[in-house]
Write an enzyme that holds these catalytic residues in place. Structure first.
Site, PDB file in Angstrom:
ATOM      1  N   PRO A   1       0.873  -1.165   0.044  1.00  0.00           N
ATOM      2  CA  PRO A   1      -0.133  -0.127  -0.136  1.00  0.00           C
ATOM      3  C   PRO A   1       0.799   1.219  -0.152  1.00  0.00           C
ATOM      4  O   PRO A   1       1.872   1.347   0.746  1.00  0.00           O
ATOM      5  CB  PRO A   1      -0.887  -0.199   1.318  1.00  0.00           C
ATOM      6  CG  PRO A   1       0.074  -1.146   2.135  1.00  0.00           C
ATOM      7  CD  PRO A   1       0.637  -2.029   1.067  1.00  0.00           C
TER       8      PRO A   1
ATOM      9  N   SER B   1      -3.867   1.622   0.575  1.00  0.00           N
ATOM     10  CA  SER B   1      -3.798   2.508   1.560  1.00  0.00           C
ATOM     11  C   SER B   1      -5.048   3.276   1.885  1.00  0.00           C
ATOM     12  O   SER B   1      -5.647   3.707   0.910  1.00  0.00           O
ATOM     13  CB  SER B   1      -2.519   3.608   1.183  1.00  0.00           C
ATOM     14  OG  SER B   1      -2.420   4.610   2.201  1.00  0.00           O
TER      15      SER B   1
ATOM     16  N   TYR C   1      -3.705   3.379   8.902  1.00  0.00           N
ATOM     17  CA  TYR C   1      -2.781   3.956   9.987  1.00  0.00           C
ATOM     18  C   TYR C   1      -3.676   4.069  11.271  1.00  0.00           C
ATOM     19  O   TYR C   1      -4.820   3.725  11.281  1.00  0.00           O
ATOM     20  CB  TYR C   1      -2.367   5.171   9.583  1.00  0.00           C
ATOM     21  CG  TYR C   1      -1.540   5.340   8.408  1.00  0.00           C
ATOM     22  CD1 TYR C   1       0.066   5.062   8.575  1.00  0.00           C
ATOM     23  CD2 TYR C   1      -2.046   5.472   7.119  1.00  0.00           C
ATOM     24  CE1 TYR C   1       0.866   5.291   7.402  1.00  0.00           C
ATOM     25  CE2 TYR C   1      -1.029   5.370   5.912  1.00  0.00           C
ATOM     26  CZ  TYR C   1       0.400   5.297   6.122  1.00  0.00           C
ATOM     27  OH  TYR C   1       1.242   4.974   4.921  1.00  0.00           O
TER      28      TYR C   1
ATOM     29  N   THR D   1      -0.350  -0.215   9.572  1.00  0.00           N
ATOM     30  CA  THR D   1       0.890   0.467   9.786  1.00  0.00           C
ATOM     31  C   THR D   1       0.927   1.342  11.148  1.00  0.00           C
ATOM     32  O   THR D   1       0.004   2.372  10.983  1.00  0.00           O
ATOM     33  CB  THR D   1       1.198   1.177   8.473  1.00  0.00           C
ATOM     34  OG1 THR D   1       1.101   0.480   7.404  1.00  0.00           O
ATOM     35  CG2 THR D   1       2.522   1.844   8.553  1.00  0.00           C
TER      36      THR D   1
ATOM     37  N   ARG E   1      14.639  16.758   5.157  1.00  0.00           N
ATOM     38  CA  ARG E   1      15.423  15.821   4.071  1.00  0.00           C
ATOM     39  C   ARG E   1      16.474  16.542   3.648  1.00  0.00           C
ATOM     40  O   ARG E   1      16.527  18.028   3.407  1.00  0.00           O
ATOM     41  CB  ARG E   1      14.364  15.550   2.930  1.00  0.00           C
ATOM     42  CG  ARG E   1      13.479  14.550   3.381  1.00  0.00           C
ATOM     43  CD  ARG E   1      12.361  14.408   2.107  1.00  0.00           C
ATOM     44  NE  ARG E   1      11.607  13.325   1.937  1.00  0.00           N
ATOM     45  CZ  ARG E   1      10.627  12.994   1.094  1.00  0.00           C
ATOM     46  NH1 ARG E   1      10.181  14.111   0.363  1.00  0.00           N
ATOM     47  NH2 ARG E   1      10.030  11.860   1.356  1.00  0.00           N
TER      48      ARG E   1
ATOM     49  N   LYS F   1       2.686  -4.209   9.735  1.00  0.00           N
ATOM     50  CA  LYS F   1       3.443  -3.825   8.860  1.00  0.00           C
ATOM     51  C   LYS F   1       4.613  -2.927   9.598  1.00  0.00           C
ATOM     52  O   LYS F   1       4.102  -2.061  10.423  1.00  0.00           O
ATOM     53  CB  LYS F   1       2.929  -3.276   7.680  1.00  0.00           C
ATOM     54  CG  LYS F   1       3.830  -2.832   6.543  1.00  0.00           C
ATOM     55  CD  LYS F   1       3.248  -2.342   5.626  1.00  0.00           C
ATOM     56  CE  LYS F   1       4.138  -1.921   4.247  1.00  0.00           C
ATOM     57  NZ  LYS F   1       5.288  -1.022   4.510  1.00  0.00           N
TER      58      LYS F   1
ATOM     59  N   SER G   1       9.799  -4.512   7.589  1.00  0.00           N
ATOM     60  CA  SER G   1       9.745  -3.250   6.637  1.00  0.00           C
ATOM     61  C   SER G   1      10.170  -2.007   7.415  1.00  0.00           C
ATOM     62  O   SER G   1       9.880  -2.024   8.570  1.00  0.00           O
ATOM     63  CB  SER G   1       8.293  -3.320   6.390  1.00  0.00           C
ATOM     64  OG  SER G   1       8.106  -1.676   5.732  1.00  0.00           O
TER      65      SER G   1
ATOM     66  N   HIS H   1       9.299   0.744   5.675  1.00  0.00           N
ATOM     67  CA  HIS H   1       8.492   1.741   5.068  1.00  0.00           C
ATOM     68  C   HIS H   1       9.279   2.392   3.780  1.00  0.00           C
ATOM     69  O   HIS H   1       9.095   3.589   3.725  1.00  0.00           O
ATOM     70  CB  HIS H   1       7.755   2.579   5.663  1.00  0.00           C
ATOM     71  CG  HIS H   1       7.234   1.973   7.011  1.00  0.00           C
ATOM     72  ND1 HIS H   1       5.838   0.815   6.809  1.00  0.00           N
ATOM     73  CD2 HIS H   1       7.201   1.877   8.195  1.00  0.00           C
ATOM     74  CE1 HIS H   1       5.533   0.603   7.999  1.00  0.00           C
ATOM     75  NE2 HIS H   1       6.233   1.271   8.784  1.00  0.00           N
TER      76      HIS H   1
ATOM     77  N   ASP I   1       9.222  -6.157   2.927  1.00  0.00           N
ATOM     78  CA  ASP I   1       9.224  -5.010   1.787  1.00  0.00           C
ATOM     79  C   ASP I   1      10.667  -3.888   1.872  1.00  0.00           C
ATOM     80  O   ASP I   1      10.799  -3.842   3.268  1.00  0.00           O
ATOM     81  CB  ASP I   1       8.227  -4.230   1.607  1.00  0.00           C
ATOM     82  CG  ASP I   1       7.710  -3.274   2.755  1.00  0.00           C
ATOM     83  OD1 ASP I   1       8.499  -2.283   2.887  1.00  0.00           O
ATOM     84  OD2 ASP I   1       6.893  -3.763   3.701  1.00  0.00           O
TER      85      ASP I   1
ATOM     86  N   GLY J   1      13.414  -2.540  -0.974  1.00  0.00           N
ATOM     87  CA  GLY J   1      14.515  -2.301  -1.899  1.00  0.00           C
ATOM     88  C   GLY J   1      14.527  -3.346  -2.845  1.00  0.00           C
ATOM     89  O   GLY J   1      15.524  -3.567  -3.880  1.00  0.00           O
ATOM     90  N   ILE J   2      13.241  -3.878  -3.238  1.00  0.00           N
ATOM     91  CA  ILE J   2      13.116  -4.975  -4.154  1.00  0.00           C
ATOM     92  C   ILE J   2      13.075  -4.402  -5.468  1.00  0.00           C
ATOM     93  O   ILE J   2      12.069  -3.303  -6.001  1.00  0.00           O
ATOM     94  CB  ILE J   2      11.822  -5.674  -4.065  1.00  0.00           C
ATOM     95  CG1 ILE J   2      11.948  -6.346  -2.609  1.00  0.00           C
ATOM     96  CG2 ILE J   2      11.574  -6.678  -5.144  1.00  0.00           C
ATOM     97  CD1 ILE J   2      12.650  -7.531  -2.735  1.00  0.00           C
TER      98      ILE J   2
END
Length: 413
Positions: free
Chosen positions: A94, A122, A144, A170, A179, A273, A295, A297, A328, A330-331
């Site tokens: 999601p 989601s 969530y 989640t 960032r 998750k 995960s 995320h 999950d 980096g796949i």
């Protein structure tokens, strides 16, 4: 909204060979097609991006141990996740508002159905759970921990009524707005004022603009699955974000309540998750979950968390066969899927990979991504001389010393 005549009369002037042979090619096409802030929202992780980088780098540290002869002519990769039979061990994770394509989550749902797998939807999605389940009955609804308990019960009831086959929770979202490269602009809503302000960036990506013009739509930044039960308007993405910010974080008792409530409403499976630690995995088992997703995320949560593949085996070993384990993070290729399965995962979830396919070529692009992964899985099974994904184990991998990160291992273990 009716399709403007100018768009209905024009064939796609940027038509090209839509097929791509690797997820990396889909990513490059998405970069060229999408406005810079939209693409930036897809690729960026939190803070310095340490976790998102490690998610991919960790797979490069793992090798495969092939056979020179004795390969199997017939190979199978079918499995099941939370009671859903799937044709390959890859399901759609999601993800939030999918404004990279006019059809959004519905296109992803159709692609997953066409390739025989599950979509996770989601509750921040841009398409309703009713639309998505109609496109793919194998839908897991993701929630969530937002709003009060009555609100959460109403959302579970709606998902069950729509036909969702499972619930994904989640609960550990702690995304930092900081960032190192700056956060891409995400407008609260797409109105005339917003379109005028962002016109210079959108104009540089005419193919993307043309795509929406042909459908007579604009990118939808609302969350219809969070609509109030009285039929009021759906909140915007930022309205949903505010609800999360003002909801006290859950306890393990809350996790048990959520699982028990979903069971009472639907009798269908529940997945937690975001598990990275052994002690958390064991607590999840105690809460009665059917599955856990190992995960971080996609590197969008707490930066500095190890790659999911590094913490997978310690978690999978600790819970044994008590719950299903998926992973999950980096796949990007079929061999990554095989490495995760050899470490103990039942299946993997993908996010960015299918979003790039969606941006590159809509539903067909998502199907293309799944075909690329399927082909890569099959090639790895062939090379290692195994007939089924059920035969995969860590002995088929080359694992460097110190690769695993066993977090939160109880002292008595």
């Amino acid at each position: 909204m009716a399709t403007p005549a100018i768009f209905s009369r024009i064939e796609n002037p940027w038509k090209q060979n839509p097929w791509f042979e690797a997820v990396a090619v889909a990513q490059e096409r998405a970069r060229k097609r999408l406005p810079k802030p939209v693409y930036g929202a897809l690729v960026a992780g939190s803070e310095r991006g340490q976790t998102i980088a490690d998610n991919q780098a960790a797979f490069t540290e793992l090798g495969l141990a092939p056979h020179v002869a004795g390969h199997r002519a017939d190979r199978t990769m079918a499995t099941s996740v939370m009671g859903q039979e799937i044709s390959l061990p890859v399901i759609m994770s999601p993800t939030g508002v999918q404004a990279v394509h006019p059809d959004g989550e519905v296109a992803v749902a159709r692609a997953a159905a066409a390739r025989g797998t599950v979509i996770g939807l989601s509750n921040f999605a841009s398409k309703s759970v009713e639309e998505v389940v109609a496109a793919n009955p194998q839908t897991f609804f993701q929630m969530y921990w937002t709003g009060d308990r009555d609100t959460m019960v109403q959302r579970m009831q709606r998902a069950h009524a729509a036909g969702a086959q499972g619930l994904i929770a989640t609960l550990d979202w702690s995304f930092s707005m900081g960032r190192d490269w700056g956060s891409p602009e995400i407008p609260e809503k797409v109105d005339l004022k917003t379109m005028v302000r962002m016109a210079p960036q959108v104009a540089l990506r005419p193919r993307w603009l043309w795509q929406f013009g042909r459908t007579g739509t604009i990118p939808d930044l609302t969350a219809p699955n969070l609509s109030p039960p009285d039929g009021g308007p759906a909140p915007t993405f930022f309205g949903a974000y505010y609800e999360w910010m003002t909801t006290p974080p859950p306890s393990w008792d809350d996790v048990a309540w959520m699982r028990e409530t979903w069971d009472q409403i639907s009798g269908r499976p529940f997945m937690l998750k975001g598990v990275c630690r052994v002690d958390d995995a064991l607590r999840a088992v105690d809460c009665g979950v059917a599955a856990i997703s190992v995960s971080n995320h996609g590197g969008n949560n707490l930066d500095g968390t190890p790659a999911s593949i590094r913490v997978l085996k310690p978690v999978a070993d600790a819970v044994g066969g008590q719950v299903e384990v998926v992973m999950d993070g980096g796949i990007r290729r079929g061999s990554d899927v095989v490495k995760a399965l050899a470490m103990g995962a039942r299946a993997v979830m993908i996010g960015r990979a299918y979003l790039w396919g969606l941006a590159a070529n809509g539903q067909a692009g998502v199907e293309n991504v799944l075909d690329v992964l399927r082909s890569g899985i099959d090639s790895a099974l062939l090379g290692m001389g195994v007939q089924s994904i059920d035969e995969l184990g860590p002995e088929l991998l080359v694992v460097p010393e110190g690769f695993h990160r066993p977090l939160g291992v109880p002292a008595s273990s």
